[in-house]
Design an enzyme around this catalytic site. Structure first.
Site, PDB file in Angstrom:
ATOM      1  N   ASP A  67     102.138  51.705  48.191  1.00  0.00           N
ATOM      2  CA  ASP A  67     101.232  51.806  48.841  1.00  0.00           C
ATOM      3  C   ASP A  67     100.307  50.625  48.613  1.00  0.00           C
ATOM      4  O   ASP A  67     100.414  50.167  47.588  1.00  0.00           O
ATOM      5  CB  ASP A  67     100.595  53.014  49.367  1.00  0.00           C
ATOM      6  CG  ASP A  67     100.160  53.621  48.094  1.00  0.00           C
ATOM      7  OD1 ASP A  67     100.209  52.977  46.921  1.00  0.00           O
ATOM      8  OD2 ASP A  67     100.291  54.847  48.188  1.00  0.00           O
ATOM      9  N   ASP A 136      94.666  66.339  48.379  1.00  0.00           N
ATOM     10  CA  ASP A 136      95.225  67.150  49.628  1.00  0.00           C
ATOM     11  C   ASP A 136      96.570  67.240  49.887  1.00  0.00           C
ATOM     12  O   ASP A 136      97.096  67.467  51.021  1.00  0.00           O
ATOM     13  CB  ASP A 136      94.450  66.062  50.797  1.00  0.00           C
ATOM     14  CG  ASP A 136      94.929  64.797  50.818  1.00  0.00           C
ATOM     15  OD1 ASP A 136      95.818  64.262  49.928  1.00  0.00           O
ATOM     16  OD2 ASP A 136      94.602  63.868  51.711  1.00  0.00           O
ATOM     17  N   HIS A 138      98.860  64.746  49.369  1.00  0.00           N
ATOM     18  CA  HIS A 138      99.620  63.659  50.053  1.00  0.00           C
ATOM     19  C   HIS A 138     100.415  62.996  48.810  1.00  0.00           C
ATOM     20  O   HIS A 138     100.394  63.229  47.809  1.00  0.00           O
ATOM     21  CB  HIS A 138      98.700  62.436  50.526  1.00  0.00           C
ATOM     22  CG  HIS A 138      97.691  61.756  49.548  1.00  0.00           C
ATOM     23  ND1 HIS A 138      96.502  61.446  49.832  1.00  0.00           N
ATOM     24  CD2 HIS A 138      97.993  61.479  48.219  1.00  0.00           C
ATOM     25  CE1 HIS A 138      95.945  60.819  48.697  1.00  0.00           C
ATOM     26  NE2 HIS A 138      96.947  60.456  47.666  1.00  0.00           N
ATOM     27  N   GLU A 143      99.277  61.063  54.393  1.00  0.00           N
ATOM     28  CA  GLU A 143      97.990  62.238  54.492  1.00  0.00           C
ATOM     29  C   GLU A 143      98.665  63.400  55.164  1.00  0.00           C
ATOM     30  O   GLU A 143      99.560  63.341  55.960  1.00  0.00           O
ATOM     31  CB  GLU A 143      96.739  61.812  55.080  1.00  0.00           C
ATOM     32  CG  GLU A 143      95.971  60.534  54.150  1.00  0.00           C
ATOM     33  CD  GLU A 143      95.437  60.782  53.006  1.00  0.00           C
ATOM     34  OE1 GLU A 143      95.818  61.661  52.470  1.00  0.00           O
ATOM     35  OE2 GLU A 143      94.340  60.150  52.713  1.00  0.00           O
TER      36      GLU A 143
HETATM   37  P1  PGA Z   1      95.677  60.033  40.953  1.00  0.00           P
HETATM   38  O1  PGA Z   1      95.825  59.770  42.588  1.00  0.00           O
HETATM   39  O2  PGA Z   1      96.780  59.529  40.289  1.00  0.00           O
HETATM   40  O3  PGA Z   1      94.437  58.663  40.942  1.00  0.00           O
HETATM   41  O4  PGA Z   1      94.704  61.184  40.823  1.00  0.00           O
HETATM   42  C1  PGA Z   1      97.241  60.323  42.940  1.00  0.00           C
HETATM   43  C2  PGA Z   1      97.209  60.131  44.580  1.00  0.00           C
HETATM   44  O5  PGA Z   1      96.287  59.991  45.272  1.00  0.00           O
HETATM   45  O6  PGA Z   1      98.601  59.894  45.085  1.00  0.00           O
END
Ligand code: PGA
Length: 260
Positions: A67, A136, A138, A143
């Site tokens: 992304d 959350d 995702h 999301e």
């Molecule tokens: P993080 O994010 O590795 O910074 O905890 C993971 C994500 O949002 O997929």
């Protein structure tokens, strides 16, 4: 799904890096799906170390990142292009033309998304997709409520994700709301998946992913349907799993060659 609980982030990251390095040794033209954020940082550090020791050659590897923020140029310090350059690409011998990240400044988002999907197809599909998980639930920036069949497209971040990612931006700087992300369906086509989660703030999302129902409210839960998904956790992220002892005993009883 295989649930691998390690004592800490370091041992979990070494395991994931060893798996990637082995794939690249066995298949020099491997196609890797890569992730940004805090979770894969130590994996990239270890891959850089292995490369410096001559134990990981990326000359023929192709990568696709999950992304990118819309509206951020690749040179912006919080862009995922910049993240990947800093933490991995500039330290290894991957040709820059082999690294793909959705274009944050595109004028034609649907066309850019279509081309991204097409580029993955042309490369022969993703051999191994590395994932983090949002608090959350995702994956990528899919999301809650994302279609479990979705393809690469524009998404709007939740307030929670914007807050979680604020730490990568300067104080007072606006966190973009819109992103381009591979879809859940795109991710599910990877031949193998490795999801990393560390820390107590991921425990709830991990438990919902592994032991809850498959639901678009927890996009990562679709990994229950993937034939070759490994969920690599530290003790804290595993803190809310009901069957943690079972997962530990399964992993402990494997011969070393099967542990990565
Ligand atoms: P993080 O994010 O590795 O910074 O905890 C993971 C994500 O949002 O997929």
């Amino acid at each position: 799904m295989e649930i691998i609980i390690q004592p800490d982030r370091e041992s979990a990251s070494l395991l994931a890096a060893a798996k990637i390095a082995r794939l690249v040794r066995e298949k020099p033209h491997a196609v890797l799906g890569l992730a940004t954020g805090g979770s894969p940082l130590d994996v990239y550090g270890e891959l850089v170390r292995l490369h410096r020791e001559g134990r990981a050659d990326f000359a023929y590897v192709t990568t696709f990142n999950l992304d990118e923020y819309l509206g951020l140029p690749g040179a912006h310090p919080a862009s995922y292009r910049h993240f990947m350059q800093e933490h991995l690409f500039r330290h290894i011998n991957i040709p820059s033309g082999n690294t793909h990240i959705p274009e944050g400044l595109t004028e034609d988002v649907p066309e850019a998304c279509k081309q991204y999907e097409e580029a993955i197809r042309q490369a022969g599909g993703i051999d191994l997709q590395l994932l983090g998980i949002g608090t959350d639930g995702h994956i990528g920036f899919n999301e809650p409520s994302s279609s479990l069949a979705s393809r690469t497209r524009i998404k709007s971040l939740t307030e929670q994700t914007q807050q979680d990612n604020r730490r990568f931006f300067q104080p007072g700087e606006h966190v973009p709301r819109h992103v381009i992300t591979m879809g859940v369906g795109t991710i599910m086509e990877a031949r193998e998946i490795v999801l990393l989660a560390f820390g107590a703030n991921k425990a709830e999302a991990v438990a919902a992913t592994v032991e809850g129902p498959i639901t678009a409210s927890v996009p990562a839960s679709i990994l229950q349907m993937h034939p070759a998904a490994k969920i690599i956790l530290d003790e804290e992220a595993a803190g809310e799993l009901k069957r943690a002892d079972y997962y530990r005993s399964v992993f402990a009883s494997k011969p070393a060659w099967q542990q990565i």
